[in-house]
Write a protein that holds these residues in place. Structure first.
Motif, mmCIF file in Angstrom:
data_model
loop_
_atom_site.group_PDB
_atom_site.id
_atom_site.type_symbol
_atom_site.label_atom_id
_atom_site.label_comp_id
_atom_site.label_asym_id
_atom_site.label_seq_id
_atom_site.Cartn_x
_atom_site.Cartn_y
_atom_site.Cartn_z
ATOM 1 N N ARG A 1 26.163 0.863 -12.622
ATOM 2 C CA ARG A 1 25.094 0.477 -13.424
ATOM 3 C C ARG A 1 24.428 1.534 -13.107
ATOM 4 N NH1 ARG A 1 22.800 -4.732 -13.315
ATOM 5 N NH2 ARG A 1 22.753 -4.498 -16.051
ATOM 6 N N SER A 2 23.426 1.661 -14.287
ATOM 7 C CA SER A 2 22.606 2.334 -14.320
ATOM 8 C C SER A 2 20.906 1.284 -13.617
ATOM 9 C CB SER A 2 21.510 2.982 -16.120
ATOM 10 O OG SER A 2 20.692 2.722 -16.240
ATOM 11 N N PRO A 3 20.249 2.404 -13.139
ATOM 12 C CA PRO A 3 19.560 2.130 -11.946
ATOM 13 C C PRO A 3 18.294 1.305 -13.569
ATOM 14 C CG PRO A 3 19.043 3.567 -12.250
ATOM 15 C CD PRO A 3 20.102 3.986 -13.139
ATOM 16 N N PHE A 4 18.273 0.588 -14.605
ATOM 17 C CA PHE A 4 17.374 0.195 -15.644
ATOM 18 C C PHE A 4 18.185 -0.353 -16.463
ATOM 19 C CE2 PHE A 4 15.636 4.883 -14.926
ATOM 20 C CZ PHE A 4 14.544 4.812 -14.050
ATOM 21 N N ALA A 5 19.499 -0.560 -16.127
ATOM 22 C CA ALA A 5 20.114 -1.566 -17.215
ATOM 23 C C ALA A 5 19.410 -2.876 -17.150
ATOM 24 C CB ALA A 5 21.392 -1.461 -15.945
ATOM 25 N N ASP A 6 18.486 -3.594 -16.252
ATOM 26 C CA ASP A 6 18.264 -4.923 -16.396
ATOM 27 C C ASP A 6 16.258 -4.787 -16.368
ATOM 28 O OD1 ASP A 6 19.930 -5.976 -15.112
ATOM 29 O OD2 ASP A 6 19.122 -5.565 -13.459
ATOM 30 N N LEU A 7 15.956 -3.944 -17.222
ATOM 31 C CA LEU A 7 14.255 -3.662 -17.612
ATOM 32 C C LEU A 7 14.794 -4.443 -19.004
ATOM 33 C CD1 LEU A 7 13.044 -1.935 -16.818
ATOM 34 C CD2 LEU A 7 13.119 -0.052 -18.601
ATOM 35 N N VAL A 8 13.736 -5.170 -19.408
ATOM 36 C CA VAL A 8 13.829 -5.629 -20.288
ATOM 37 C C VAL A 8 12.643 -6.417 -20.962
ATOM 38 C CG1 VAL A 8 15.667 -7.610 -20.001
ATOM 39 C CG2 VAL A 8 13.333 -8.070 -18.938
ATOM 40 N N ALA A 9 11.275 -6.073 -20.319
ATOM 41 C CA ALA A 9 9.804 -6.411 -21.134
ATOM 42 C C ALA A 9 8.649 -5.386 -19.917
ATOM 43 C CB ALA A 9 9.383 -6.867 -20.604
ATOM 44 N N ALA A 10 7.619 -4.521 -20.916
ATOM 45 C CA ALA A 10 6.998 -4.670 -20.207
ATOM 46 C C ALA A 10 5.085 -5.007 -21.189
ATOM 47 C CB ALA A 10 6.514 -2.951 -21.196
ATOM 48 N N ASP A 11 4.197 -5.037 -19.932
ATOM 49 C CA ASP A 11 2.964 -4.900 -20.033
ATOM 50 C C ASP A 11 2.595 -3.798 -20.361
ATOM 51 O OD1 ASP A 11 3.469 -7.623 -19.211
ATOM 52 O OD2 ASP A 11 2.603 -7.858 -17.505
ATOM 53 N N ASP B 1 10.599 -9.415 -37.576
ATOM 54 C CA ASP B 1 10.067 -10.676 -37.275
ATOM 55 C C ASP B 1 9.055 -10.049 -35.484
ATOM 56 O OD1 ASP B 1 7.601 -12.221 -36.255
ATOM 57 O OD2 ASP B 1 9.606 -14.037 -37.051
ATOM 58 N N LEU B 2 8.152 -9.448 -35.115
ATOM 59 C CA LEU B 2 8.038 -9.279 -34.572
ATOM 60 C C LEU B 2 7.681 -10.793 -33.333
ATOM 61 C CD1 LEU B 2 7.860 -6.530 -33.646
ATOM 62 C CD2 LEU B 2 5.280 -6.488 -33.398
ATOM 63 N N ARG B 3 7.532 -11.671 -33.739
ATOM 64 C CA ARG B 3 6.714 -12.641 -32.993
ATOM 65 C C ARG B 3 7.763 -13.044 -32.326
ATOM 66 N NH1 ARG B 3 5.168 -15.351 -30.331
ATOM 67 N NH2 ARG B 3 4.174 -17.569 -30.059
ATOM 68 N N PRO B 4 9.370 -13.317 -31.898
ATOM 69 C CA PRO B 4 9.753 -13.571 -30.672
ATOM 70 C C PRO B 4 10.372 -12.642 -29.899
ATOM 71 C CG PRO B 4 11.504 -13.157 -32.681
ATOM 72 C CD PRO B 4 9.707 -13.639 -32.959
ATOM 73 N N ARG B 5 9.567 -11.180 -29.581
ATOM 74 C CA ARG B 5 9.342 -9.822 -28.877
ATOM 75 C C ARG B 5 8.291 -9.748 -28.690
ATOM 76 N NH1 ARG B 5 13.063 -5.219 -31.964
ATOM 77 N NH2 ARG B 5 14.271 -6.502 -33.203
ATOM 78 N N VAL B 6 7.404 -11.376 -28.666
ATOM 79 C CA VAL B 6 6.471 -10.455 -27.821
ATOM 80 C C VAL B 6 6.019 -12.048 -26.990
ATOM 81 C CG1 VAL B 6 3.490 -11.208 -28.180
ATOM 82 C CG2 VAL B 6 5.187 -9.618 -29.933
ATOM 83 N N GLY B 7 6.015 -11.750 -25.805
ATOM 84 C CA GLY B 7 5.550 -12.899 -24.340
ATOM 85 C C GLY B 7 4.668 -13.324 -24.169
ATOM 86 N N ASP B 8 2.970 -12.961 -24.441
ATOM 87 C CA ASP B 8 1.870 -12.970 -23.793
ATOM 88 C C ASP B 8 1.339 -11.548 -24.457
ATOM 89 O OD1 ASP B 8 0.649 -14.435 -22.832
ATOM 90 O OD2 ASP B 8 -0.124 -12.948 -20.894
ATOM 91 N N ASN C 1 15.568 -6.059 -28.478
ATOM 92 C CA ASN C 1 13.766 -6.754 -28.406
ATOM 93 C C ASN C 1 13.008 -6.470 -28.106
ATOM 94 O OD1 ASN C 1 12.802 -9.328 -28.529
ATOM 95 N ND2 ASN C 1 12.745 -9.614 -26.041
ATOM 96 N N LEU C 2 12.494 -5.132 -28.914
ATOM 97 C CA LEU C 2 11.490 -4.194 -28.556
ATOM 98 C C LEU C 2 10.598 -4.151 -30.147
ATOM 99 C CD1 LEU C 2 10.903 -1.216 -27.920
ATOM 100 C CD2 LEU C 2 11.701 -0.424 -29.735
ATOM 101 N N ALA C 3 9.552 -4.203 -28.696
ATOM 102 C CA ALA C 3 8.336 -4.363 -29.562
ATOM 103 C C ALA C 3 7.061 -3.104 -29.151
ATOM 104 C CB ALA C 3 7.378 -5.928 -28.785
ATOM 105 N N LYS C 4 6.463 -2.931 -30.622
ATOM 106 C CA LYS C 4 5.565 -1.727 -29.910
ATOM 107 C C LYS C 4 3.973 -2.139 -29.632
ATOM 108 C CE LYS C 4 8.850 1.449 -31.973
ATOM 109 N NZ LYS C 4 8.889 3.276 -32.975
ATOM 110 N N PRO C 5 4.023 -1.678 -28.588
ATOM 111 C CA PRO C 5 2.331 -1.817 -28.765
ATOM 112 C C PRO C 5 1.022 -2.074 -29.967
ATOM 113 C CG PRO C 5 2.487 -0.480 -27.293
ATOM 114 C CD PRO C 5 3.511 -1.102 -28.147
ATOM 115 N N GLU C 6 1.675 -0.392 -30.629
ATOM 116 C CA GLU C 6 0.487 -0.141 -32.050
ATOM 117 C C GLU C 6 1.461 -1.174 -32.745
ATOM 118 O OE1 GLU C 6 3.251 2.726 -30.819
ATOM 119 O OE2 GLU C 6 2.211 2.141 -29.443
ATOM 120 N N GLU C 7 1.770 -1.512 -32.773
ATOM 121 C CA GLU C 7 2.769 -2.272 -34.123
ATOM 122 C C GLU C 7 1.818 -4.148 -33.882
ATOM 123 O OE1 GLU C 7 6.946 -1.531 -35.112
ATOM 124 O OE2 GLU C 7 6.888 -2.920 -33.433
#
Lengths: 602, 225
Positions: free
Chosen positions: B108-118, B158-165, B184-190
């Protein structure tokens, strides 16, 4: 403060140009040195960082504990606008120190169409343009590079020029500077500046225009390259630059004697580095930079005495590190199947052949001792080794050229295409020839320095002939250099000090980056010329008589005027002159410089 | 059949002025650093073999990262500490490697499990209290409509479900945890844009920084799939 604020970087394209901090960049404490030198290239970062000569000087100066050499390039338009708006002066990449606070502002002069950018760079740095009115405490503006073989168009803007190879003389200049009481930039008095310039003028190879043109200035030439090892820790850029690879100079000088070629005259005699030196340097260069491509630099690599041994030994150590080997433009008579096989083993780099002219008659006039058979054999070798794409380099506007000679370029290219189709067989669909056609420009210190420049209208007409000839050849891409740029380049190449007025006027009218064809505007030059009462075309379009004083008569390249004139006469008679390394001394005069000269040795 | 690949996954930062490097610049810098470090990197096949180095979710020019990820495919086993040490010697402080692990051989790709960013961003021209109020106002809304333009299409989402915190820290700092997976992408500028409507005053932001990248299983249920 310089350009490197977040607010500034947010507002420019390619901020990576302005960051500094590259691998191998010098990190010295400015308070510990006695000379601070700004090494500048009058074009953007991506062009300047590709220039091997600058890497050589940067390395040799920074080896001195008493010297800190930093870099500066001309910022792109968006950055220039911001700097003007915010009042930011041009500063060095290493420490963001304004150039005007350094001891020297050194500018390399590689191309006449950079001259307006040179003025723009000085102006952005806040350095007074004219040396005659420059304040004593300002930096010394020093120039070098091939354009100093006729420095007069820029003479009023420079305090001094260094003529010839810089590796030794730059240290003599620095030694002189640290050894006397001349005062540093910011504190230097008028008398100190005048004394310093007078002493600099005594250094062999240094020309101080303010002191007049009576004293001849002899070109500096290294007796041997072995004393100056190739730089193996060049600064590694972050952004992609034009020549984004390691470069190693295997030899300097060429004695083939092509009559249009300035490099073939002013870098004589031929000097080679040893195979062992080069193999060691290549290993160190890759260790220290991590480049995946290494380019051998020389006026013609296959002329290197032991080229096959060299390429084999380099390949041995580069292959396992997946480093490709590239060679710049090649003479077609020296490119062999053996060489083709060797350089394509890791990664196929571009391949360029330079037949220069289409007909044998014209190749004899310019003394390019290659034949059609040579080109076809070289092309076949390349196609057999797996290349599908070749670049072919020609010139038009050569002395004695007729429409038939221009059309012969078309015939020659068609024959190369045919060889390609036959050799490549089933993969011939990928065959592509990039045909680049430059405009001949008579350059100082060449046999063609007296030759006329072809008028713009005729250049355009001959380019049209070529376009029509290639219109139906889908696998040929033709690119022609601008006839109008050639006119100005030609004018500046052979002009005297009077051209400084024009150059400054064009700069004031907005000229910069003029070597970029989309940034060049002939009307600026025409307006400036009209205002100064100069007719650009009439200066360059006629043949110069032998008794006409040349603006560069005080610059002694070591190649004698008598030899150049004799070669010009031989050209007009269609007579060939052999390579002195193969057929004996041609009396070019370079021996008088005291350099070890290999002529007749082999 | 493809054979299992061996990856060194390296955490590095892109900070200070080097935040202004483009993604390709960073890739070039790593390619060269890997060759200088003499790591046993694997190469692609073909006419122009290149070192097999890949990056998780490229950062735009001007956005800093404190814990970015890069995967180097190895041709032979190397200890993670050796990889880290060799690379650290070849990189500048603002592009420094801070951790390395060698992943078990896999397909598998080493980044396959990447799901979120702070992310962290600093606000200027607004008090912490007003910023806090704006965040609370935004969080009270059930839908966060966003108009996104990509190269191939425009879409409303709708960005709401894509923002965790989403929270405020003293000194005008806003921290956010955003979805990173493709659907499930949300961009910080959004998020910044949505918040500026709540703020109602002209505030500016600076020093946008990605502070962490998260794998599936490392963060909460929201980013589980």
């Amino acid at each position: 403060m310089g350009q490197r604020t977040t607010a500034f970087l947010r507002r420019v394209v390619t901020p990576a140009r302005y960051l500094g901090q590259e691998h191998n960049s010098s990190r010295k404490d400015p308070s510990t040195v006695r000379v601070r030198f700004a090494l500048c290239y009058p074009d953007i970062y991506e062009i300047g960082m590709s220039h091997l000569g600058s890497h050589i000087l940067y390395a040799t100066m920074n080896e001195r504990p008493d010297t800190f050499c930093e870099r500066a390039y001309h910022p792109w338009d968006d950055a220039v606008a911001l700097m003007r708006q915010e009042g930011l002066p041009l500063a060095t990449l290493e420490t963001q120190t304004p150039l005007r606070e350094l001891d020297f502002v050194g500018i390399t002069l590689q191309h006449e169409l950079n001259y307006t950018t040179v003025l723009s760079l000085l102006d952005l740095a806040g350095v007074t343009l004219r040396s005659a009115v420059r304040r004593p405490a300002e930096p010394l503006v020093i120039g070098g590079g091939p354009c100093v073989y006729n420095p007069e168009p820029l003479a009023p803007f420079f305090d001094c020029f260094v003529v010839g190879e810089g590796e030794e003389v730059i240290h003599e200049v620095l030694d002189l500077y640290v050894g006397g009481n001349w005062g540093r930039t910011g504190q230097r008095g008028a008398e100190q500046r005048a004394d310093l310039l007078a002493r600099l003028a005594e250094v062999e190879g240094v020309y101080v225009p303010a002191l007049g043109t009576e004293r001849p200035v002899r070109r500096r030439v290294l007796p041997s390259l072995e004393a100056v090892p190739p730089p193996t820790r060049p600064v590694v850029p972050y952004c992609q630059v034009t020549h984004d690879r390691g470069q190693i100079e295997i030899s300097r000088g060429c004695t083939r004697g092509c009559r249009f070629c300035q490099a073939g005259m002013i870098y004589r005699p031929v000097r080679e580095r040893s195979v062992q030196t080069l193999v060691d340097a290549a290993a160190a260069l890759i260790d220290n930079t991590g480049y995946d491509e290494l380019s051998l630099v020389s006026l013609n690599c296959p002329d290197y005495s032991e080229v096959l041994t060299l390429v084999d030994r380099l390949h041995e150590q580069l292959a396992e590190r997946r480093v490709g080997l590239g060679l710049p433009s090649l003479r077609t008579d020296t490119f062999s199947v053996e060489l083709a096989d060797r350089i394509q083993q890791v990664r196929k780099t571009g391949l360029t052949f330079a037949p220069e002219a289409g007909s044998q008659r014209l190749r004899d006039i310019i003394n390019k001792n290659v034949t059609e058979a040579d080109l076809l054999a070289a092309s076949e070798a390349a196609f057999k080794a797996g290349w599908h794409r070749l670049k072919l380099y020609f010139m038009i506007g050569l002395p004695g050229e007729t429409d038939d000679d221009v059309l012969a370029i078309g015939d020659l290219v068609a024959k190369v295409l045919e060889v390609g189709r036959e050799t490549l067989g089933p993969s011939r669909g990928r065959l592509a020839l990039n045909v680049s056609v430059a405009v001949f420009i008579p350059k100082p210190h060449t046999p063609f320095q007296w030759a006329p420049q072809l008028p713009v209208a005729e250049v355009l007409q001959r380019q049209q002939l070529l376009r029509e000839r290639f219109a139906r050849l889908k696998q040929v891409r033709l690119s022609c250099h601008s006839a109008e740029q050639a006119l100005v380049e030609s004018y500046l190449a052979r002009a005297g000090r009077e051209a400084a007025e024009l150059t400054e006027a064009v700069y004031r009218a907005g000229g910069r980056f003029e070597s970029w064809d989309d940034r060049f505007d002939l009307s600026r030059w025409e307006n400036a010329a009209a205002a100064a009462g100069v007719d650009l075309a009439s200066e360059v379009n006629r043949e110069w008589p032998p008794d006409r004083p040349l603006p560069w008569d005080h610059i002694h390249s070591g190649i004698s005027k008598a030899y150049l004139w004799a070669e010009w006469q031989r050209a007009l008679a269609g007579e060939l002159t052999g390579d002195c390394r193969l057929s004996g001394c041609t009396d070019c005069g370079v021996r008088a410089l005291g350099a070890a000269c290999p002529s007749g040795g082999r | 059949m493809q054979k299992p690949r061996l990856y060194a996954r390296v955490t590095y930062r892109k900070t200070g002025l080097l935040a202004f490097l483009g993604h390709l610049d960073v890739a070039r810098a790593f390619d060269r650093a890997v060759r200088r470090a003499k790591l046993p990197v694997a190469y692609s096949q073909g006419f122009s073999p290149h070192a097999l180095i890949s990056f998780a979710s490229p950062l735009p020019v001007g956005v800093a990262g404190e814990a970015e990820l890069c995967a180097i495919e190895l041709a032979s086993e190397w200890a993670p500490q050796a990889v880290l040490k060799a690379l650290a010697r070849q990189l500048p402080p603002d592009l420094m490697v801070v951790a390395a692990q060698v992943l078990p051989r896999g397909k598998r790709s080493p980044f396959a499990d990447l799901v979120a960013a702070d992310y962290r961003v600093r606000y200027r021209g607004v008090t912490d209290a007003d910023l806090q109020a704006a965040v609370e106002g935004l969080l009270a809304r059930t839908q966060w409509p966003v108009h996104r333009v990509t190269k191939s299409r425009e879409l409303e989402l709708d960005l709401r479900p894509r923002v965790g915190d989403l929270r405020v820290e003293p000194g005008g700092l806003l921290r956010m945890r955003l979805g990173l997976a493709e659907d499930n992408l949300a961009k910080p500028e959004e998020v910044i844009e949505l918040l500026s409507a709540e703020l109602g005053v002209a505030a500016t932001t600076q020093d946008l920084t990605r502070t962490a990248l998260w794998m599936r299983g490392e963060v909460g249920r929201q980013f589980a799939d």
